[in-house]
Design an enzyme around this catalytic site. Structure first.
Site, short mmCIF file in Angstrom:
data_model
loop_
_atom_site.label_atom_id
_atom_site.label_comp_id
_atom_site.label_asym_id
_atom_site.label_seq_id
_atom_site.Cartn_x
_atom_site.Cartn_y
_atom_site.Cartn_z
N LYS A 146 28.78 -64.86 -12.81
CA LYS A 146 29.00 -66.08 -13.57
C LYS A 146 27.69 -66.83 -13.68
O LYS A 146 27.10 -67.22 -12.68
CB LYS A 146 30.05 -66.93 -12.86
CG LYS A 146 30.31 -68.25 -13.54
CD LYS A 146 31.49 -68.96 -12.94
CE LYS A 146 31.66 -70.32 -13.55
NZ LYS A 146 32.77 -71.06 -12.97
N LYS A 161 30.68 -63.50 -17.26
CA LYS A 161 30.99 -64.73 -17.97
C LYS A 161 29.73 -65.53 -18.18
O LYS A 161 28.99 -65.70 -17.21
CB LYS A 161 31.97 -65.50 -17.08
CG LYS A 161 32.34 -66.86 -17.53
CD LYS A 161 33.24 -67.48 -16.50
CE LYS A 161 33.44 -68.90 -16.92
NZ LYS A 161 33.83 -69.74 -15.86
C1 PBG Z 1 35.40 -73.50 -12.85
C2 PBG Z 1 35.31 -72.78 -14.13
C3 PBG Z 1 34.54 -73.08 -15.27
C4 PBG Z 1 34.91 -72.16 -16.25
C5 PBG Z 1 35.86 -71.33 -15.68
N1 PBG Z 1 36.07 -71.71 -14.38
C6 PBG Z 1 33.58 -74.16 -15.53
C7 PBG Z 1 32.31 -74.24 -14.83
O1 PBG Z 1 31.96 -73.39 -14.01
O2 PBG Z 1 31.64 -75.24 -15.06
C8 PBG Z 1 34.40 -72.13 -17.66
C9 PBG Z 1 35.34 -71.52 -18.66
C10 PBG Z 1 35.03 -71.83 -20.08
O3 PBG Z 1 33.99 -72.43 -20.43
O4 PBG Z 1 35.86 -71.46 -20.92
N2 PBG Z 1 34.32 -73.41 -12.03
#
Ligand code: PBG
Length: 324
Positions: free
Chosen positions: A195, A248
């Site tokens: 991520k 992601k």
């Molecule tokens: C929680 C999380 C996030 C997303 C998924 N889980 C936001 C972040 O890390 O700031 C983003 C998903 C999206 O942008 O569709 N940590």
């Protein structure tokens, strides 16, 4: 063999040729829909930064899940917005919290809907960071304890898959142990192994009310510049016991996805995140691009790069289009 003997256009000459020799296709069974559930919400509320996506209340979710299943959706991932936020994200592990209640509602209405829960603290903390603070830093090991508590509460409510998105080190191992010790050895872990600290999450933070009140997430999420580190993250999570992985965001990181697919023998997917959604949606709403064909092309490209499953806010649209 060269032109004029070799003619690549031969296989493109009509729709039947193109269909038979197509290398990849979007599989409707492999789409997972993210949804936002807001505690205390009375009626569904449109998310301004994500046109076409609404925040739901717990009581809307049963009907919503039934409609989604009728379209063929097999799995959903849940994001909860609690009524109360505090320093340690207490409501994340409240058995009567928004996510446990939502899980029960979905399971009562569509028992075999695969329910995935995002496990993180950012929606539940008043500072908006993904863990427990020590000074201005997120304390890794203190956060693990909270993530385990949250995972157990979700599992007890009926979650099928726990998806930690916090990017703490060692969370997969810690959550696996906590689940096994509490009788949930059947609950799977989908790790947001790779991520990135991405600006493409902007619209999500409005939807989940989870914008950090200071600083950013670069101390725990990955640097978009790094490939080797991404492979290392994936390997570690496989070793720690993750059942599936995801990368992601999706479209800007297909090179990473393709590389991780080379080393991963567990299902490995991608998350087409909020910013990817909103870019397509707003350009389409302005008439600059054709929504349906751009969505289908983007998902096909994610599939071609190797995604075994795709999380996308377009899941229901795609199912509708494929059912036509
Ligand atoms: C929680 C999380 C996030 C997303 C998924 N889980 C936001 C972040 O890390 O700031 C983003 C998903 C999206 O942008 O569709 N940590």
């Amino acid at each position: 063999m060269q032109f004029p003997v070799r003619r690549m256009r031969r296989l493109r000459q009509n729709e039947s040729f193109r269909t038979i020799f197509k290398e990849n296709a979007i599989d409707p069974n492999k789409l997972i829909l993210p949804i936002f559930i807001v505690e205390g919400l009375l009626v569904p509320k449109e998310i301004k930064s994500m046109p076409g996506v609404t925040q739901l209340s717990v009581k809307d979710v049963g009907r919503f899940a039934k409609e989604a299943r009728n379209l063929g959706l097999l799995g959903m991932i849940l994001f909860g917005v609690p009524a109360r936020k505090d320093l340690i994200g207490s409501s994340a592990s409240d058995p009567e919290g928004v996510i446990p209640l939502t899980i029960k509602e979905i399971k009562e209405n569509v028992p075999d809907m695969i329910v995935i829960t995002d496990v993180c603290l950012c929606e539940y903390t008043d500072h908006g960071h993904c863990g427990i603070l020590r000074g201005n830093e997120v304390d890794n090991d203190a956060t693990l304890i909270r993530l385990c508590e949250e995972s157990i509460v979700h599992s007890r409510a009926g979650a099928d898959i726990i998806a930690p998105s916090d990017m703490m080190d060692g969370r997969v191992q810690a959550i696996r142990r906590a689940l096994d010790d509490n009788g949930f050895s059947n609950v799977a872990i989908l790790s947001y192994a790779v991520k990135f600290a991405s600006s493409f999450y902007g619209p999500f933070r409005e939807a989940a009310l989870s914008k950090p009140t200071f600083g950013d997430r670069k101390g725990y999420q990955m640097d978009p510049a790094n490939t080797k580190e991404a492979i290392m993250e994936a390997k570690l999570d496989i070793d720690e016991g993750a059942d599936m992985l995801m990368v992601k965001p999706a479209l800007p990181y297909l090179d990473i996805l393709a590389k991780i697919k080379e080393i991963s023998l567990i299902p490995t997917g991608a998350y087409q995140v909020s910013g990817e959604y909103s870019m397509i949606k707003s350009a389409a709403n302005k008439g600059f691009i054709d929504e349906r064909s751009v969505v289908m092309e983007s998902l096909l490209c994610i599939k071609r790069a190797g995604a075994d499953f795709i999380l996308t806010y377009f899941a229901l649209d795609v199912l509708r289009w494929l059912n036509e």
